[in-house]
Scaffold this motif. Structure first.
Motif, PDB file in Angstrom:
ATOM      1  N   ARG A   1       0.765  -1.157   0.004  1.00 40.97           N
ATOM      2  CA  ARG A   1       0.009  -0.203  -0.060  1.00 40.97           C
ATOM      3  C   ARG A   1       0.825   1.228   0.007  1.00 40.97           C
ATOM      4  O   ARG A   1       1.800   1.441   0.808  1.00 40.97           O
TER       5      ARG A   1
ATOM      6  N   TYR B   1       4.735   3.056   2.889  1.00 47.74           N
ATOM      7  CA  TYR B   1       4.516   1.749   2.162  1.00 47.74           C
ATOM      8  C   TYR B   1       4.355   0.680   3.125  1.00 47.74           C
ATOM      9  O   TYR B   1       5.395   0.562   4.152  1.00 47.74           O
ATOM     10  N   PHE B   2       3.637  -0.475   2.994  1.00 48.34           N
ATOM     11  CA  PHE B   2       3.648  -1.619   4.035  1.00 48.34           C
ATOM     12  C   PHE B   2       3.002  -2.639   3.234  1.00 48.34           C
ATOM     13  O   PHE B   2       2.091  -2.342   2.285  1.00 48.34           O
TER      14      PHE B   2
ATOM     15  N   GLU C   1       0.515  -4.923   1.523  1.00 45.60           N
ATOM     16  CA  GLU C   1      -1.072  -4.857   1.387  1.00 45.60           C
ATOM     17  C   GLU C   1      -1.602  -6.269   2.187  1.00 45.60           C
ATOM     18  O   GLU C   1      -1.447  -7.306   1.445  1.00 45.60           O
TER      19      GLU C   1
END
Lengths: 478, 477, 95
Positions: free
Chosen positions: B78, B269-270, B272
């Motif tokens: 994400r 960001y990580f 999903e």
């Protein structure tokens, strides 16, 4: 017939409906009366002025039209679904969650009222609801637990036949324990999350809150199974859970983790657990102490992983497509004001904590390391289940606490999830069944955990224990 | 002082799957606003994504065609930021484990060939579309969730011409694979550029600007031209180039800094959590590889070796797959060993007819057989080259055969020297000055007189014969 | 590393949440306490431990490229706080 139907379980109602001892109309009107009478004190439901039952045309299925109570974070087409948050004010989903679809096709009536909850499931007491707290039916000045406090209180107070909750860190099991009912968090992937308004996607599961274990198996059977709309829903066969209810737990290997007996457990909870363990032994189970060495890291890991995911999941609540919008000439202002006013204190706290854990310069230290510790916690359980069939612990270190007691101390509140969080981190199933009362006449819950997708063993152990004890027959005097 | 430009391009291409990346909504362009949407691509609470298999297959195909290494383990992430066209306020994209890395694309700028590195090719979802009005912006989510490939080049591009060639070659590959429409006007292909300049011979990179809002390949070229000039002037006058995003204004033919305040990018960001990871095994990759048709580069080489045509000609003829297929048929069927004549016909009159009509060669609806028939009429000197072009246009317009048209219009070439003598005499009479020039040894005057004679015969004269006749009559005059 | 008030302010902006001065004060205090508590996992040696980004041992969950019925514009827009025709409307975006 002058039977008080509201005290009956779903399986009892089905039997009586089958035998034509009662009619569905009697069940529905009995429930309506009970809600009207009791709910002004308990406040298990939100929007109490709305029509109470959404009539289900398929009432002919195995559930015979029996009404089910649904937590306010599970999408019900055309019925307000607001997660008890100001920011989702007026949101009526244009679709049903998969569990609702399954319930409807099994013949359940979806109750038009939704069950109260902590806003976005952020909490352990249901005090974080935009609509105000729910009261514990056993003692109205106490919390019902949370976040599915409305569902658990409704079931305990006979304001619901059975209910759906959601569990991200204990949100089904802890309120079930506080209210003296049965609550299960299924294995991650067992029940579709499609239509559950996400709190933490890698932890959330929908599960049953019921008056007894048999109802739990009934409801679990209906809502379980693979859903092509949820990529994390597992394509594994759903056993006939009814077959697990045979009371035979001879030779069942039970483990008790010693780490659960150190931090802050109340003496009366400890006593209740010890009695429960000796009852399980009497029924033929073997019980041994084990170590789950990473237990003390579960709460810290949880509050990073869960809030990080939540910060992203809740980003969509911005006033553009639905829900609250605070008018502004400028887009960023609109976002900030809408979210500043729309979210309650706990939601803001968690979104900010989660955003922090993912932000530049902190990601590795917090989010990434939390995922690594999560691996260690899962390994602890993998190891234990090589040797044991289930693990037994108290559901919560204490019984229900006073309304207002912990609201100003979030960390203390977080620690009330200390025994339930690990099951979510490891993705394993866990159930809470009533196992006694404190001196203040507040229920205590016994938690049983099992291997992934082995809900059958949970039900088996829970049923054997329940049938050997009287706790599930106790009713609060509201 | 000479300046060298250092350019990297970031291309986003829509994949032409039937349905969107994570839901079953159609992807067609031009539908009424918010009519191709569902809870998933609207990001409604409770909805969940499930990846479209075709989108993944297409992405792997492109990665392989761009010579990338497809990663065995890949996941979606994400990318979090707030924008009203982004319904979840995060985009499902790829971060640290993209689908593929380390590829390259060979480009040909007319003189030289050059290899441009491809940093990564990854899969993501598109956002909705914003329409700005007086006081509000309107959002249409039909485009939201359409699968998008992000193709990032290394900063190996050094001129606007190379950038143009890179985009043409890339578009050509995507079209050959039949995975994207590549229509910049419809937004199914988009390109951003990072550009910096440095003094020739310098090693360290200059401060770069990010260019956006370019709606055609030509706009990319123009924007880069402008930006090189602008940055060079800044550096030359001792000013620092500011690191910023600039928008191309096609009307003003200028890049201008964005009006909105730019914030430090912190996309958080990580992985999903709603999408389990993907394992793409070697066998699966081979399976996809087998399904990849001949790529433009391979076709160029083959055209060169099989047909003996130049790289320049082969590059033009293979740029569009449909053109290449038609060209290959024509060249193969052409009986002569030297293919120059037919190649010239294809690159010259045929492609210009196609461009005028905004279609590819097969769209002209003229068969290879008919085209070769027309060429052979010219070669047999039955009609002049000039008339042949008129005949070609007529063939395309009417769908009729060449012979019919020639007959009807009386375009048969006149090679009979006797009947051309009067034409030659007339020309000599009317162009006294050129005749004098020729007699003083000016060869080019003869070509002018030939041209005049051709004009007089309305293109029907055989140019070789009229030249001989003219020479003869001039000697007599 | 305890979380400072400046960090909370920055993060609240990233998350697009307006905080009143008092709220910021209180939240910073609470978050500092929470972060100190969370920091206890820093005592673990996590070298070589894989990150459990997905807890399920499943992969390659894909759907066929087949259309599914969606929502009509009217349903899509039924809860919109502001709309114009079939569009959602927001305060003007400046690029």
């Amino acid at each position: 017939m002058n039977l008080n139907t509201s005290t009956l379980t779903a399986h009892e109602l089905i039997e009586k409906l089958d035998g034509r001892e009662i009619t569905l109309e009697e069940v529905l009107s009995g429930l309506r009366e009970r809600i009207n009478k009791i709910d002004p004190q308990v406040k298990a439901y939100v929007r109490r002025n709305e029509p109470q039952a959404a009539v289900n045309p398929a009432a002919a299925g195995p559930l015979k039209g029996i009404p089910v109570t649904v937590k306010d974070n599970i999408c019900t087409e055309g019925l307000n679904t607001e997660c008890c948050s100001h920011i989702l004010e007026g949101f009526r989903p244009p679709y049903d969650a998969t569990v609702i679809r399954k319930l409807k096709s099994a013949g359940a009536t979806i109750l038009g009222l939704k069950a109260n909850m902590d806003e976005f499931a952020f909490g352990s007491s249901t005090e974080n609801s935009y609509f105000g707290p729910t009261h514990n039916p056993w003692r109205l000045d106490c919390v019902p637990g949370g976040s599915s406090g409305g569902s658990a209180a409704a079931v305990a107070a006979d304001e619901a036949v059975f209910a759906l909750g959601s569990d991200t860190g204990g949100s089904i099991r802890q309120p079930a324990a506080f209210c003296g009912v049965v609550g299960m968090k299924p294995t991650y992937g067992r029940v579709s999350r499609y239509g559950l308004i996400a709190f933490a996607s890698s932890l959330d599961q929908i599960g049953p809150i019921t008056k007894d274990v048999e109802d739990c198996s009934l409801l679990l059977g209906v809502i379980s199974g693979h859903d092509p709309l949820d990529s994390t829903s597992v394509d594994a066969p759903v056993p006939d859970y009814g077959k697990s209810l045979d009371r035979d737990i001879k030779g069942l290997k039970i483990a008790i983790p010693k780490e659960y007996f150190v931090e802050g457990m109340e003496a009366q909870v400890k006593e209740a657990l010890e009695e429960a363990v000796s009852e399980l032994k009497k029924l033929g189970a073997t019980v041994k102490e084990i170590s789950l060495p990473h237990t003390k890291y579960a709460v810290p890991v949880y509050y990073i992983v869960a809030t990080a995911e939540a910060s992203s999941n809740l980003a969509r609540f911005d006033g553009v497509q639905y829900g609250l919008r605070i008018k502004s000439e400028n887009l960023i202002e609109m976002y900030k004001k809408t979210r500043g006013e729309g979210f309650g204190q706990e939601a803001k706290r968690r979104v900010i904590l989660g955003t922090f854990a993912l932000s530049h310069g902190y990601y590795e230290a917090y989010y990434l390391n939390a995922l690594k510790v999560r691996t260690l916690i899962k390994r602890d359980f993998d190891g234990a289940f090589k040797e044991f069939d289930c693990i037994v612990t108290p559901t919560s270190p204490s019984a229900a606490f006073k309304i207002g007691e912990k609201v100003e101390d979030p960390l203390k509140m977080y620690l009330s999830d200390i025994y339930t969080i690990s099951a979510n981190l490891a993705g394993i199933p866990a159930i809470s069944v009533p196992c006694g009362f404190t001196g203040d006449n507040l229920p205590v819950g016994l938690q049983i955990l099992a291997r992934p997708f082995d809900e059958g063993t949970l039900l088996k152990a829970a049923f054997a224990y329940e049938q050997a004890t009287v706790w599930h027959k106790m009713k609060p005097k509201v | 002082m000479d300046y060298q430009a250092v350019i990297g391009l970031e291309v986003h291409a829509h994949l032409k799957t039937r349905t969107k990346a994570f839901c079953g909504c159609p992807t067609e362009f031009g539908a009424p606003a918010n009519s191709q949407v569902c809870p998933v691509c609207l990001g409604f609470p409770g909805s969940l994504p499930v990846l479209n298999k075709a989108a993944l297959d297409f992405a792997v195909k492109v990665a392989l065609a761009l010579n990338c290494t497809v990663q065995e383990f890949t996941k979606l992430d994400r990318k979090n930021y707030f924008y009203p066209d982004l319904p979840k306020n995060y985009q499902i994209s790829q971060y640290d484990l993209p689908l593929s890395r380390n590829g390259f694309l060979d480009i040909f700028t007319g003189k030289t060939r050059k290899r441009i590195g491809i940093t990564r090719v990854h899969l993501e979802e598109d956002a909705g579309k914003l329409i700005h009005q007086e006081s509000v912006s309107l959002v249409d989510f039909n485009r939201s969730g359409i699968p998008l490939l992000e193709i990032v080049s290394e900063p190996d591009i050094n001129s606007p011409q190379e950038a143009y060639a890179y985009l043409t070659a890339l578009k050509s590959i995507l079209e050959y694979l039949e995975v994207s429409d590549c229509d910049m006007e419809k937004g199914s292909l988009r390109c951003d550029a990072n550009i910096s300049v440095r003094k020739a011979g310098e090693k360290t990179l200059g401060t770069k600007a990010e260019l956006k809002n370019m709606n055609s390949f030509k706009a990319v070229r123009d924007a880069l031209d402008y930006e090189i000039l602008r940055q060079s002037e800044e550096v030359a006058s001792g000013n620092a180039v500011v690191q910023e995003t600039r928008l191309w204004d096609a009307g003003k033919q200028k890049t201008l800094p964005m009006r909105a305040k730019e914030e430090a990018k912190d996309y958080r960001y990580f992985p999903e959590p709603d999408l389990p990871p993907f394992i793409i095994r070697a066998e699966a990759i081979e399976e996809v590889r087998k399904g990849i048709p001949e790529m433009p580069r391979e076709k160029i080489s083959r055209f060169m070796s099989d047909f003996g045509i130049s790289e320049y000609d082969a590059t033009i003829l293979t740029s569009r797959k449909e053109d290449a297929l038609f060209a290959e048929e024509c060249i193969k069927e052409y009986p002569e060993k030297d293919k120059k004549t037919v190649t010239n016909w294809l690159i010259g009159p045929l492609l210009s007819e196609a461009n005028n009509r905004n279609c590819a060669l097969p769209g002209l609806r003229i068969t290879a057989k008919r085209l070769l028939g027309l060429i052979s009429l010219v070669e047999r000197q039955e009609i002049s080259g000039l008339s042949a072009k008129t005949v070609l246009t007529e063939m395309i317009d009417s769908g009729r055969e060449a012979g019919e048209i020639i007959k009807e219009k009386g375009l048969s070439q006149v090679s009979d020297s006797a009947s051309l003598e009067s034409v030659a005499d007339e020309v000599i009479r009317e162009n006294v000055k050129s005749v004098a020039d020729f007699k003083q040894g000016k060869e080019s005057a003869l070509m002018f007189l030939v041209g005049q004679a051709m004009k007089k015969s309305r293109g029907k004269a055989n140019p070789k014969v009229i030249q001989e006749v003219l020479k003869r009559r001039l000697a007599d005059a | 590393m305890p979380i400072t008030k400046d960090t909370v302010e920055y993060v609240a902006h990233l998350a697009r949440i307006d905080l009143q001065a008092k709220e910021l004060e209180k939240l910073s205090r609470q978050l500092e306490e929470i972060v100190i508590f969370i920091d206890r996992f820093k005592e673990l040696d996590l070298k070589g431990v894989s990150a459990a980004s997905h807890i399920l041992p499943i992969h390659n969950v894909l759907r066929e490229d087949a259309p599914r019925p969606g929502l009509c514009a009217e349903k899509a827009l039924q809860c919109a706080p502001q709309k114009e025709g079939n569009f959602f409307a927001v305060p003007k975006v400046i690029e």
